[in-house]
Design an enzyme around this catalytic site. Sequence first.
Site, short mmCIF file in Angstrom:
data_model
loop_
_atom_site.label_atom_id
_atom_site.label_comp_id
_atom_site.label_asym_id
_atom_site.label_seq_id
_atom_site.Cartn_x
_atom_site.Cartn_y
_atom_site.Cartn_z
CD GLU A 205 -3.11 -1.27 1.94
OE1 GLU A 205 -2.58 -0.47 2.85
OE2 GLU A 205 -3.80 -1.80 2.17
CE LYS A 338 -10.74 -3.35 3.37
NZ LYS A 338 -9.84 -4.53 4.12
#
Length: 433
Positions: A205, A338
Amino acid sequence: MFDITLVHAREILDSRGNPTVEAEVTLSGGAVGRAAVPSGASTGEHEAVELRDGDNARYLGKGVLKAVENVEGEIAQALGGMDASQQRDIDMRMLDLDGTENKGRLGANAILAVSMASARAVANQLDIPLYRYLGGVNGNILPVPMMNILNGGAHADNNVDFQEFMAMPVGAESFSEALRWGAEVFHTLKGVLKKRGYNTAVGDEGGFAPSLKSNVEAIEVILEAIQQAGYTPGEQIAIALDPAASEFFKDGKYIFKKSDKSEKTSEQMVRWWSDWANKYPIVSIEDGLAEDDWEGWKLLTDELGDKIQLVGDDLFVTNPERLARGIDNGVANSILIKVNQIGTLSETLDAIEMARRNGYTAVISHRSGETEDTFIADLAVATGAGQIKTGSASRTDRVAKYNQLLRIEEQLGAGARFLGIGALNYDGDLSAE
């Protein structure tokens, strides 16, 4: 004008080089909407199912040609002629077609790609931004970024047990200022790590993934970077954590297998987080306990729920049913959103609405395997969530979302709002940290 005339899909690559699904929906008015689905490394046991081919001769078994085939076959046939502006009808048609609880027959990756592409097609047909189509006139709140600047756990090959250490510029006046502060801390952290002799390679990330001496040192180097960058820890830039505790939970114990090999009970983990929350300027902890440790979560919420934000990710998996259980049991006070955990845009919006009605905050989130698709940036503004978690200030798959938010802030002009610490369930005294 909004009738679906064509549904197409293809296999593309995500940010980790693994295949994922991209779909395109064409409307009778001529507009086309495209969307790509992300995937996670640390996935919750209760998430909707990503359909993979399992053919080891292609992409080591991770191909998604079956999902692509499902889009171009059953899904395309079922949606042909339907009004794409009726999002819930589109999503329910696909859910009925799949016929399983976890979307395992057609694949959540197939269903979600079409769900998001349909929404984008309608926005394009109307010639309005996606955030405006999804959120209407209320879509004007820019989110506080949770910037994942230090990685451990399943996201990095190092000896840090906890998955994400994030900087949150809660004292900024605008999104663009918050992003600048976070980027400056990220670059300063690189210097801090280099000075200590650590590697500055980045994880999935975009955060650094050094082999630190301990989990505590991760906090210490971030605080040092915040101060060196010229900011006040807590008051201007606070810390958010995602330990992803399910990843190191086994047989009823939390095992710090990457660091000192120690084992802890749920009660000991609650004490651990309480000590850290008292010692450091931590405003948010996500998945501080395992996804099915409901008793432990209750203890944690009783201990810290009226002081800091406690986010359920693997705990809730963006699922209204699991969120309802959490609300009924007084567990956590925030939900991570999500889109690919639940698998349709409609169900995602339902989870956000349920959270809001019950005093829970919602944090819009990426996955560790991302694409250049910026859908979640628009979703964050459309829903007024006030918080977004989309990685560090490096890797284009992460920065793409931040850049989209900068564009949206510019479009909104004086109408743009930024809530700072007010976006969180946090009741501490930042100035006293």
